[in-house]
Design a protein around this motif. Structure first.
Motif, short mmCIF file in Angstrom:
data_model
loop_
_atom_site.label_atom_id
_atom_site.label_comp_id
_atom_site.label_asym_id
_atom_site.label_seq_id
_atom_site.Cartn_x
_atom_site.Cartn_y
_atom_site.Cartn_z
N ALA B 426 0.83 -1.22 0.00
CA ALA B 426 0.00 0.00 0.00
C ALA B 426 0.86 1.26 0.00
CB ALA B 426 -0.94 -0.01 1.20
N MET B 427 2.01 1.19 0.66
CA MET B 427 2.83 2.39 0.79
C MET B 427 4.06 2.35 -0.12
SD MET B 427 2.49 2.91 4.93
CE MET B 427 3.37 4.47 4.91
N ARG B 428 4.10 1.37 -1.01
CA ARG B 428 5.19 1.27 -1.99
C ARG B 428 6.57 1.29 -1.31
NH1 ARG B 428 4.13 -1.53 -5.71
NH2 ARG B 428 5.96 -0.80 -6.86
N ALA B 429 6.77 0.39 -0.39
CA ALA B 429 8.09 0.27 0.25
C ALA B 429 8.88 -0.77 -0.53
CB ALA B 429 7.94 -0.14 1.70
N THR B 430 9.77 -0.29 -1.38
CA THR B 430 10.51 -1.18 -2.26
C THR B 430 12.01 -0.99 -2.09
OG1 THR B 430 10.62 0.45 -4.04
CG2 THR B 430 8.69 -1.00 -4.01
N VAL B 431 12.76 -2.01 -2.50
CA VAL B 431 14.22 -1.86 -2.66
C VAL B 431 14.57 -2.49 -4.01
CG1 VAL B 431 14.85 -1.83 -0.22
CG2 VAL B 431 14.64 -4.02 -1.41
N LEU B 432 15.78 -2.23 -4.44
CA LEU B 432 16.25 -2.85 -5.68
C LEU B 432 16.77 -4.25 -5.37
CD1 LEU B 432 18.13 0.18 -7.28
CD2 LEU B 432 15.77 -0.59 -7.67
N ASP B 433 16.38 -5.22 -6.18
CA ASP B 433 16.87 -6.58 -5.97
C ASP B 433 18.21 -6.77 -6.70
OD1 ASP B 433 16.37 -6.98 -8.63
OD2 ASP B 433 14.61 -8.25 -8.33
N GLU B 434 18.69 -8.01 -6.73
CA GLU B 434 20.01 -8.27 -7.33
C GLU B 434 20.09 -7.88 -8.80
OE1 GLU B 434 20.45 -12.39 -6.36
OE2 GLU B 434 21.56 -11.91 -4.54
N ASN B 435 18.92 -7.84 -9.45
CA ASN B 435 18.91 -7.47 -10.87
C ASN B 435 18.60 -6.00 -11.08
OD1 ASN B 435 19.27 -10.24 -11.49
ND2 ASN B 435 17.10 -10.54 -11.01
#
Lengths: 576, 576
Positions: B426-435
């Motif tokens: 809902a709050m768009r808590a993202t990180v970048l993965d290995e790719n």
């Protein structure tokens, strides 16, 4: 602590909205983040400092005999109505309504709650003195929260409240708390002054503010070069000059000064120092029985500033101090404000004690466009009543009798106050005295802004590279920095060994163990974070059996033989 | 600590409004006082316990690799609107308005604030897992605050939140926190169970509640006698009986049972055990495509209780579970609810697995005023689908395969939960993965009711004389009690000496040093306050070179030779 398991949230850029140095550095070093205006989250780096301050405060409160309690943040309106503050307190008091339509507030302070507790729990003079403190969240709905943690809406205070029957008993606890506060700020390692503060109607030395000296402070603090006397500039007495007034050497002369109204203009045009020009300020007098207010003239040296707090306390002067409107001056004195002078003035005149010892002075001629020069008291005009009307300036003799005054800016981080019976009277907080008679208790209150101390410590201790923590509250004592750990097994092994060894020796070590971290970034980060000591381990040094040591305040780094590292640290890291 | 410098605020009478034992004893022993409904001040005695619990929780969180932060109590509405909870959360969420008409709430929990922080601070999968905790004031505007600290409005929680990309990573942190929670409650010295909890749609063993076992608990906990299996009674599986169903021995017979509708009535009248009577409950089925809901029959043993959570999850049954209205039963089955039975029933039937192995049972005859006896599955009627429909009972085999189930009441003091992506999505808590691709993080959350633990510890540890503290959280370990100190210089001197000596040995001692305090009062007070050990010093003993020792749980006191007191204490006082 291993950096790989710890949130290091340093920022390269200065946040655009941060003005105060401490605000900038707390954001940049990853100590806090803003959640909303005046609301901050403490990140792990900041909280370590916060908890160290808290621990020192708690220890010294316990030692001073204060007992820790914990009162609610949310307080019922009924108690605030009893004290009268529900109506008096402005919009900084955040008033709220619960689901049952009962009214509460978020506590900005806890006098009502503690007074209610104590009136219910204490019965006899035998239980006095009693002194209770808490370390707890407060809320003040500041109209314009600013400077980050320094003036936040939600913040942490240590607040203490003491209860007594005799003034001597209150004074005793007050003195004990004064001394505990000094211990707290000394242990933290701050340059501070306990400063005589305004006590309103109570008077005496019954209130002190504790100020951390820093250029960014909001208050001007005057303090003696030779004793521990210190006071807010507004409250420091400008002591009466001991010199006699020189004898007249000039004749009184009327000089045309067209369009010259300020001290600066007059002083330049007449070629006399501002010290020799007396300024005359016209304020309203006290109301007479019929409700009329006359005018009063206040005469000061041109280079001195009127102190309104002092002036409004004088007999005959209206309080709060009110400057007379130009029209009223014109109408009464037949002259514009810039040309007023004490000679022949038909209203009451009060002369500052420093102005009273000036000879051959210049002043307004009570005629637009003219000034007088060579004026002398008791020759050209009678010397009116004298008083302390001005702010002290650097170099004034200290009121304590020792040394002269310096003035620096200060950040208020603590306040102790003899409250008297303001709350206990309103809320009927009584105990039985030795004769079995009910007596209202007298109270003291004692605050330390725990979160604010963190910011103030930074305002006093920083350089271009970042924070320079006093050792007692540094998040870590030592930064352990490997050079190219991912390429050198020797560096890795030595760092792991040193980390073990230093931790076992009781040091708080931050091991910058993140793979592939760049040396420059690690050095910059640990300087920004203000870690007092750093040890850098690299292949080149290891081959020679050395590592690099640098104290955060040192200009230069030094090579230290590995076998001597512990000794070097022992002599540099301050024992806590 | 000297009692003369410590607020001992014991009460002789039970406060009339306190129902729960912990509430009564916390008031009586002077640990807390109520400020307003659901708002409590912790007095020095209570706060000592509170701080000990807090310290244990903090240590174990640090050891588990969680990082401490501190988030504001006051939270902006915008974040709650992002998560959707601003509207969803009921009136327990105290919504407030600041001076600028901005909307905030007092945080009952901090998912939104931490998710906002983390989405701003974390950028890469390399920073995961991350686990942050705080120990902090929460507010829930309970409609009816009760049981004192147990269900207060303002209270203290340790709440932690973890962030991950893989489920395996979340599971790993979850397991680590599970183990840390066990350490916390073991160190505190509580009899507790980590209990499988309802996870709604998530399923699996992704939520555990930690319950302190106490008769006054609000939840029923089923746990194995032979393993650490434990679950809320509602969630514990009633395992399928391994016994075969016995062969029929009776003929099916229709018996008139006029006016007998309950299992009790039928069982008595037919002289068969309730275990041999099957009850048939009629609930609504799932809606068909046309929106019609048929009826479904649930068949259980007369001595078993329907478990609604289990039933509503079954295919064909409406969720939430809804009992069919009598009129609809009458209309469809032509019979009143008390006379329904499975034989010849023209609606879908689901049979509890325990009911499916009963032979020669009695049941309703689907005709008002009649029951059948000697009924047998697969002879008189087909065996319908079987399922787990019932609550477990004491003695059931444990679902873990070891031992049988016991059931006790529990007080929930902790909860760990695999949140999944509810907030991060809902709050768009993202990180970048290995790719280098943005991925929404998955979250865990972990709570301990710090203040509630204090109350729960009392609910589990008390007797008629008061609290019996587990040693690790006792406000003091040892009470040192003089007999007639004001009359005996020898008693005074020996007590002062012992106080010095025991304190120096590291014990937390409460020296009851108030002049003229009566022995009976001191003994009663220290028992009420739950101090685990006491040493009484009197003239008579001193003449013989002895003092009196008694553990709080001991039936009898013992005379101890003075020279052996330290040894006695060492073997009795639990090392912390």
């Amino acid at each position: 602590m291993r950096a790989s398991r710890f949130l290091i949230a340093t920022l390269k850029q200065n946040p655009s909205d941060a003005v105060a140095v401490s605000h900038q550095l707390m954001l940049r070093s990853g100590m806090v983040r803003q959640l909303a205006s005046g609301l901050y989250t403490w990140l792990p780096m900041g909280l370590r400092v916060f908890r160290k301050v808290e621990a020192i405060v708690r220890e010294e409160m316990d030692r001073a005999g204060a007992q820790e309690v914990l009162m609610p943040v949310v307080q019922p309106s009924e108690l605030w109505q009893e004290s009268g503050r529900w109506e008096q307190y402005g919009p900084e008091l955040l008033r709220i309504t619960d689901r049952h339509d009962n009214r509460f507030c978020l506590g900005p302070t806890h006098e009502e709650v503690i007074t209610d507790l104590i009136r219910n729990e204490l019965r006899s003079y035998k239980q006095l003195p009693a002194n209770f403190y808490q370390i707890q969240t407060k809320f003040r709905d500041e109209v314009r929260p600013r400077f980050g943690i320094m003036r936040a809406r939600e913040f942490t205070m240590k607040d203490a409240y003491s209860f007594h029957l005799q003034q001597s008993c209150l004074q005793d606890t007050y003195d004990r708390m004064h001394s505990a506060y000094c211990k707290v700020f000394n242990r933290i390692g701050l340059d501070f002054r306990p400063v005589l503060a305004d006590t309103g109607s109570i008077g005496g030395s019954s209130s002190h503010e504790f100020h951390v000296l820093a250029d960014s402070g909001e208050d001007d603090i005057a303090f003696s070069t030779a004793s521990d006397y210190a006071a807010n500039v507004e409250l420091a007495e400008a002591v009466a000059p001991t010199d006699e007034r020189p004898s007249p050497t000039q004749e009184m002369t009327k000089v045309a000064t067209p369009g010259q109204n300020t001290i600066d203009e007059v002083s330049k045009s007449l070629e006399v120092s501002p010290k020799q020009v007396l300024k005359t300020l016209i304020v309203l007098g006290e109301e007479d029985e019929a409700g009329n207010q006359g005018l009063v003239a206040l005469v000061l040296r041109g280079d001195h500033e009127l102190n309104e707090l002092k002036a409004e306390k004088l007999v005959g002067v209206a309080s709060p101090l009110t400057f007379a409107p130009d029209a009223k001056i014109q109408e009464t004195l037949n002259c514009s404000p810039g040309s007023i002078g004490p000679v022949g003035l038909k209203i009451p005149v009060l002369v500052d004690r420093s102005a009273a010892v000036v000879a051959d002075f210049a002043c307004g001629a009570n005629k637009d466009g003219y000034h007088l020069t060579g004026v002398n008291w008791e020759r050209d005009l009678p010397l009116a009543d004298t008083a302390d009307l001005r702010n002290v300036v650097v170099g004034d003799p200290s009121p304590c009798g020792k040394g002269t005054l310096e003035i620096k800016r200060g950040i208020e981080v603590g306040h102790i106050f003899q409250l008297g019976t303001k709350y206990s009277e309103a809320m009927r907080a009584t105990v039985l005295d030795e004769n079995g008679k009910e007596q209202v208790m007298t109270m003291g209150c004692y605050g330390i802004g725990v979160s604010r101390v963190v910011a103030a410590a930074i305002e006093q201790n920083f350089d271009d590279n970042g924070i320079i923590w006093p050792e007692a509250i540094a998040p870590f004592q030592i930064a352990l920095i490997p050079i190219n750990m991912h390429k050198s097994e020797a560096v890795r092994a030595k760092c792991e060994e040193l980390y073990e060894q230093l931790t076992a020796a009781g040091y708080d070590v931050l091991f910058m163990d993140e793979e592939k971290a760049r040396l420059g970034v690690m050095l910059a980060d640990t300087e920004l974070m203000g870690i007092p000591h750093r040890v850098v381990v690299g292949d080149r040094g290891l081959e020679a059996g050395t590592v690099e040591y640098k104290g955060r305040r040192d200009a230069d780094k030094q090579e230290v033989v590995l076998t001597e590292l512990l000794t070097t640290l022992q002599s540099n890291v301050k024992a806590l």
